[in-house]
Design a protein around this motif. Structure first.
Motif, PDB file in Angstrom:
ATOM      1  N   THR A 132      46.339  48.368  66.531  1.00  0.00           N
ATOM      2  CA  THR A 132      45.305  47.953  67.476  1.00  0.00           C
ATOM      3  C   THR A 132      45.010  49.078  68.471  1.00  0.00           C
ATOM      4  O   THR A 132      45.926  49.649  69.065  1.00  0.00           O
TER       5      THR A 132
ATOM      6  N   ASP B 152      42.707  45.627  57.533  1.00  0.00           N
ATOM      7  CA  ASP B 152      43.432  45.514  58.794  1.00  0.00           C
ATOM      8  C   ASP B 152      44.910  45.258  58.494  1.00  0.00           C
ATOM      9  O   ASP B 152      45.315  44.164  58.155  1.00  0.00           O
TER      10      ASP B 152
ATOM     11  N   PRO C 133      38.018  47.005  65.112  1.00  0.00           N
ATOM     12  CA  PRO C 133      38.596  45.756  65.610  1.00  0.00           C
ATOM     13  C   PRO C 133      39.751  45.289  64.722  1.00  0.00           C
ATOM     14  O   PRO C 133      39.746  45.514  63.514  1.00  0.00           O
ATOM     15  N   THR C 134      40.735  44.659  65.314  1.00  0.00           N
ATOM     16  CA  THR C 134      41.855  44.077  64.566  1.00  0.00           C
ATOM     17  C   THR C 134      41.963  42.593  64.917  1.00  0.00           C
ATOM     18  O   THR C 134      41.504  42.152  65.970  1.00  0.00           O
TER      19      THR C 134
ATOM     20  N   VAL D 260      40.468  40.103  63.501  1.00  0.00           N
ATOM     21  CA  VAL D 260      39.117  39.551  63.546  1.00  0.00           C
ATOM     22  C   VAL D 260      39.111  38.109  63.023  1.00  0.00           C
ATOM     23  O   VAL D 260      39.690  37.818  61.973  1.00  0.00           O
TER      24      VAL D 260
END
Length: 360
Positions: free
Chosen positions: A133, A152, A187-188, A190
């Motif tokens: 992140t 991710d 983004p992580t 999500v």
């Protein structure tokens, strides 16, 4: 795959190689003599029309249901011609991740608009892995892409989601080879991302490594050919420079390293086609191919530029269209040292029988 299926796939790959060579030769003639190497929307449109842009996808998803033998043929030809294209990112990584994750759980992913000869935005996707992140990652072809398919792996279970490039804030840059790329914080965690297995996450890295090895093999052979042509036509002190023993040694080393890379890369691609990406033999040969290609790149690039002299560094000469990408590819999806360590781990951990692999 059975022996008969492998034979059929190899025949199709040979035909695709011929088709791709014609397309990429024409595209290479249109390349501008600039440091930056942007996407050629016209050639991408041709690849879309001929089905070469998404070879390995299922027919239901608009692909051609091909395998690694066919994909490697097209990927290698593009690298050999020195034409910058996101074939690995769009088909073998982003497209595969999308298929592996299944139907999206969130909003429909953007598809972009079809490319045309006028240069509209091509409907391509690229792929990247978010390992932590807030950590910036470099995403190839992001400035030219409509979307990014993200793996991710920052949490306990890897997840896959797709995000529009327009929804990301990124720092656009140019790679060593001149291709567009960007640094971005993906983004992580999500909402709506699809959970995938650890095997999928692991395969993503192996697929990237094999794809880059295929590209380095194609470029290496083209560089070797350019060296031979140069030493037979460049005359110095009344005779071709290829008559001098020191130059002959340089050319021989380039040819030897290029042939070695081609041999191990072809073995890796064939093993993956026969046994699949999860097989221990496939993992071993992928690791060997990436390590070998990375090690050979140093000799090939150094000697090629010594052979060509100053002319090989100019933008007008086609040599730098191959050597610059090679130096970038050798560092991506794991360095040479990392893959050499991986070979050792595969053998010592018992996942692969070294004697069987070497003598098979």
């Amino acid at each position: 795959m059975t022996n008969e299926q492998i034979t059929d796939a190899a025949e199709v790959a040979a035909e695709l190689r011929t088709v791709a060579a014609d397309i990429f030769t024409d595209a290479a003639d249109r390349l501008a003599d600039t440091v930056a190497r942007p996407l050629d929307a016209q050639v991408w449109a041709t690849l879309e029309e001929t089905g070469l842009a998404r070879l390995t996808g299922s027919e239901d998803s608009g692909g051609s249901d091909a395998g690694w033998l066919e994909a490697a043929a097209v990927l290698g030809e593009a690298a050999s011609a020195g034409v910058p294209l996101p074939l690995l990112e769009h088909d073998l990584l982003a497209g595969w991740l999308r298929d592996a994750a299944g139907p999206p759980a969130s909003a429909e992913a953007p598809t972009g608009s079809p490319a045309d000869a006028a240069g509209s935005t091509p409907a391509i996707s690229t792929a990247a892995e978010a390992v932590a992140t807030g950590r910036p990652v470099t995403v190839p072809w992001l400035p030219a892409a409509a979307s990014v398919v993200v793996l991710d792996s920052s949490g306990e279970r890897p997840q896959v989601y797709e995000i529009a490039a327009s929804d990301l804030v990124f720092d656009e840059r140019t790679s060593v080879s001149g291709e567009p790329q960007a640094v971005v914080v993906l983004p992580t965690g999500v909402a709506g991302a699809v959970e995938v297995s650890a095997e999928v996450a692991d395969e993503f890295r192996y697929r990237g490594a094999l794809g880059r090895a295929v590209q380095m093999a194609g470029a290496g052979e083209a560089i070797s050919q350019l060296c031979v042509e140069h030493v037979t036509t460049r005359v110095q002190f009344g005779r071709p420079i290829g008559k001098f023993q020191a130059v002959q040694q340089l050319v021989t080393d380039v040819a030897s390293e290029a042939a070695l890379t081609r041999t191990i890369v072809d073995r890796a691609v064939l093993t993956v086609a026969e046994h699949g990406m999860q097989d221990a033999r496939s993992r071993f040969f992928i690791a060997a191919a990436k390590a070998c290609a990375g090690g050979a790149a140093e000799t090939i690039v150094r000697n090629a530029h010594q052979i060509h002299g100053a002319i090989g560094t100019t933008l007008e000469h086609s040599l730098q269209r191959r050597t610059r990408p090679v130096m970038g590819w050798r560092r991506e999806f794991g360095s040479t040292a990392e893959w050499e360590t991986r070979i050792e781990e595969l053998v010592l951990d018992g996942d692969a029988d070294l004697w069987e692999l070497v003598t098979a």
